[in-house]
Design a protein around this motif. Structure first.
Motif, PDB file in Angstrom:
ATOM      1  N   MET A  13       0.841  -1.207   0.000  1.00  0.00           N
ATOM      2  CA  MET A  13       0.000   0.000   0.000  1.00  0.00           C
ATOM      3  C   MET A  13       0.877   1.259   0.000  1.00  0.00           C
ATOM      4  SD  MET A  13      -3.226   0.904   0.023  1.00  0.00           S
ATOM      5  CE  MET A  13      -4.003  -0.652   0.484  1.00  0.00           C
ATOM      6  N   GLU A  14       0.566   2.223  -0.879  1.00  0.00           N
ATOM      7  CA  GLU A  14       1.377   3.442  -0.938  1.00  0.00           C
ATOM      8  C   GLU A  14       0.994   4.390   0.201  1.00  0.00           C
ATOM      9  OE1 GLU A  14       2.071   4.883  -5.065  1.00  0.00           O
ATOM     10  OE2 GLU A  14       0.362   3.586  -5.471  1.00  0.00           O
ATOM     11  N   SER A  15       1.988   5.007   0.812  1.00  0.00           N
ATOM     12  CA  SER A  15       1.672   5.895   1.935  1.00  0.00           C
ATOM     13  C   SER A  15       1.884   7.363   1.566  1.00  0.00           C
ATOM     14  CB  SER A  15       2.536   5.538   3.136  1.00  0.00           C
ATOM     15  OG  SER A  15       3.882   5.699   2.768  1.00  0.00           O
ATOM     16  N   ASN A  16       2.015   7.638   0.266  1.00  0.00           N
ATOM     17  CA  ASN A  16       2.291   9.029  -0.134  1.00  0.00           C
ATOM     18  C   ASN A  16       1.119   9.659  -0.889  1.00  0.00           C
ATOM     19  OD1 ASN A  16       2.521   7.452  -2.394  1.00  0.00           O
ATOM     20  ND2 ASN A  16       4.297   8.548  -3.217  1.00  0.00           N
ATOM     21  N   LYS A  17      -0.071   9.050  -0.790  1.00  0.00           N
ATOM     22  CA  LYS A  17      -1.232   9.605  -1.491  1.00  0.00           C
ATOM     23  C   LYS A  17      -2.413   9.744  -0.540  1.00  0.00           C
ATOM     24  CE  LYS A  17      -0.259   7.751  -6.098  1.00  0.00           C
ATOM     25  NZ  LYS A  17       0.926   6.978  -5.762  1.00  0.00           N
ATOM     26  N   THR A  18      -3.208  10.786  -0.796  1.00  0.00           N
ATOM     27  CA  THR A  18      -4.475  10.895  -0.085  1.00  0.00           C
ATOM     28  C   THR A  18      -5.545  11.334  -1.074  1.00  0.00           C
ATOM     29  OG1 THR A  18      -5.564  11.733   1.920  1.00  0.00           O
ATOM     30  CG2 THR A  18      -4.188  13.304   0.694  1.00  0.00           C
ATOM     31  N   PHE A  19      -6.776  11.256  -0.635  1.00  0.00           N
ATOM     32  CA  PHE A  19      -7.897  11.674  -1.472  1.00  0.00           C
ATOM     33  C   PHE A  19      -8.642  12.782  -0.745  1.00  0.00           C
ATOM     34  CE2 PHE A  19     -12.431  11.613  -2.179  1.00  0.00           C
ATOM     35  CZ  PHE A  19     -12.481  11.819  -3.553  1.00  0.00           C
ATOM     36  N   ASN A  61       4.128  11.256   3.497  1.00  0.00           N
ATOM     37  CA  ASN A  61       3.284  11.310   4.711  1.00  0.00           C
ATOM     38  C   ASN A  61       1.933  11.991   4.444  1.00  0.00           C
ATOM     39  OD1 ASN A  61       3.142  10.544   7.432  1.00  0.00           O
ATOM     40  ND2 ASN A  61       3.557  12.626   8.121  1.00  0.00           N
ATOM     41  N   ALA A  62       1.362  11.705   3.250  1.00  0.00           N
ATOM     42  CA  ALA A  62       0.197  12.461   2.766  1.00  0.00           C
ATOM     43  C   ALA A  62      -1.013  12.420   3.701  1.00  0.00           C
ATOM     44  CB  ALA A  62      -0.202  11.947   1.388  1.00  0.00           C
ATOM     45  N   ARG A 108      -4.421  15.694   6.917  1.00  0.00           N
ATOM     46  CA  ARG A 108      -5.368  15.825   8.033  1.00  0.00           C
ATOM     47  C   ARG A 108      -4.966  16.983   8.951  1.00  0.00           C
ATOM     48  NH1 ARG A 108      -9.264  11.950   8.249  1.00  0.00           N
ATOM     49  NH2 ARG A 108      -9.483  11.808  10.504  1.00  0.00           N
ATOM     50  N   LYS A 109      -3.655  17.189   9.075  1.00  0.00           N
ATOM     51  CA  LYS A 109      -3.172  18.336   9.851  1.00  0.00           C
ATOM     52  C   LYS A 109      -3.551  19.651   9.140  1.00  0.00           C
ATOM     53  CE  LYS A 109       0.708  17.208  11.857  1.00  0.00           C
ATOM     54  NZ  LYS A 109       2.147  16.924  11.834  1.00  0.00           N
ATOM     55  N   LEU A 110      -3.389  19.682   7.818  1.00  0.00           N
ATOM     56  CA  LEU A 110      -3.698  20.891   7.050  1.00  0.00           C
ATOM     57  C   LEU A 110      -5.194  21.233   7.099  1.00  0.00           C
ATOM     58  CD1 LEU A 110      -2.846  23.138   5.041  1.00  0.00           C
ATOM     59  CD2 LEU A 110      -3.196  21.474   3.190  1.00  0.00           C
TER      60      LEU A 110
END
Ligand code: CMP
Length: 139
Positions: free
Chosen positions: A1-7, A81-82, A87-89
């Motif tokens: 699983m890639e950990s550098n993408k978010t939706f 760390n997307a 989520r912080k942003l």
């Protein structure tokens, strides 16, 4: 699983209030690369499907109704760390608890009309990105 993408989605309230440009600017300015982007709308059926993980929650009906009330922006974002950084942003789900300067602090009005969605895990980021985008719509 890639950990550098978010939706993410820019929700109907933020779109209706004219915040698309400012929110995309914040996203890009904070080092996220846009891999996919779409201006679209969710039918009640599609919104129900997208948020089906919450279907037993008391807020589900209002959430589905709100998310199908007008157009949205959907996007896949890339950054180290997307998930955590995004989520912080965006800040806390309830904008009254969101840190100053976060997207929800700046642009959201209530826990329902909270301006943006952000994935909560790598697994959900992949599921949610696949919900909106084909392989031909990612760059
Ligand atoms: P989102 O990150 O899109 O995921 C589910 C949404 O449900 C959430 O943002 C809120 O807009 C909405 N919601 C409404 N009430 C609640 C609640 N009590 N807890 C969590 N989410 C809620």
């Amino acid at each position: 699983m890639e950990s550098n993408k978010t939706f993410t989605m820019i929700k109907p309230d933020a779109v209706a209030n004219g915040h698309i440009g400012a929110i995309l600017d914040k996203i890009i300015g904070n080092g996220f690369k846009i891999l996919a982007l779409k201006y679209t709308a969710l039918s009640a059926e599609k919104a129900g499907e997208f948020y089906s993980v919450h279907k037993e929650r008391p807020f589900y009906k209002d959430l589905v109704s709100f998310m199908s009330s007008g157009p949205i922006i959907a996007a896949i974002l890339e950054k180290d760390n997307a998930i955590e950084d995004y989520r912080k942003l965006i800040g806390a789900t309830d904008p009254s608890k969101a840190e100053p300067g976060t997207i929800r602090n700046l642009f959201a009005k209530s826990i329902d009309a909270n301006a943006v969605h952000g994935s909560d895990s790598d697994e959900n980021a992949a599921i949610e990105g696949n919900f909106f985008f084909s392989a031909f719509e990612r760059f």
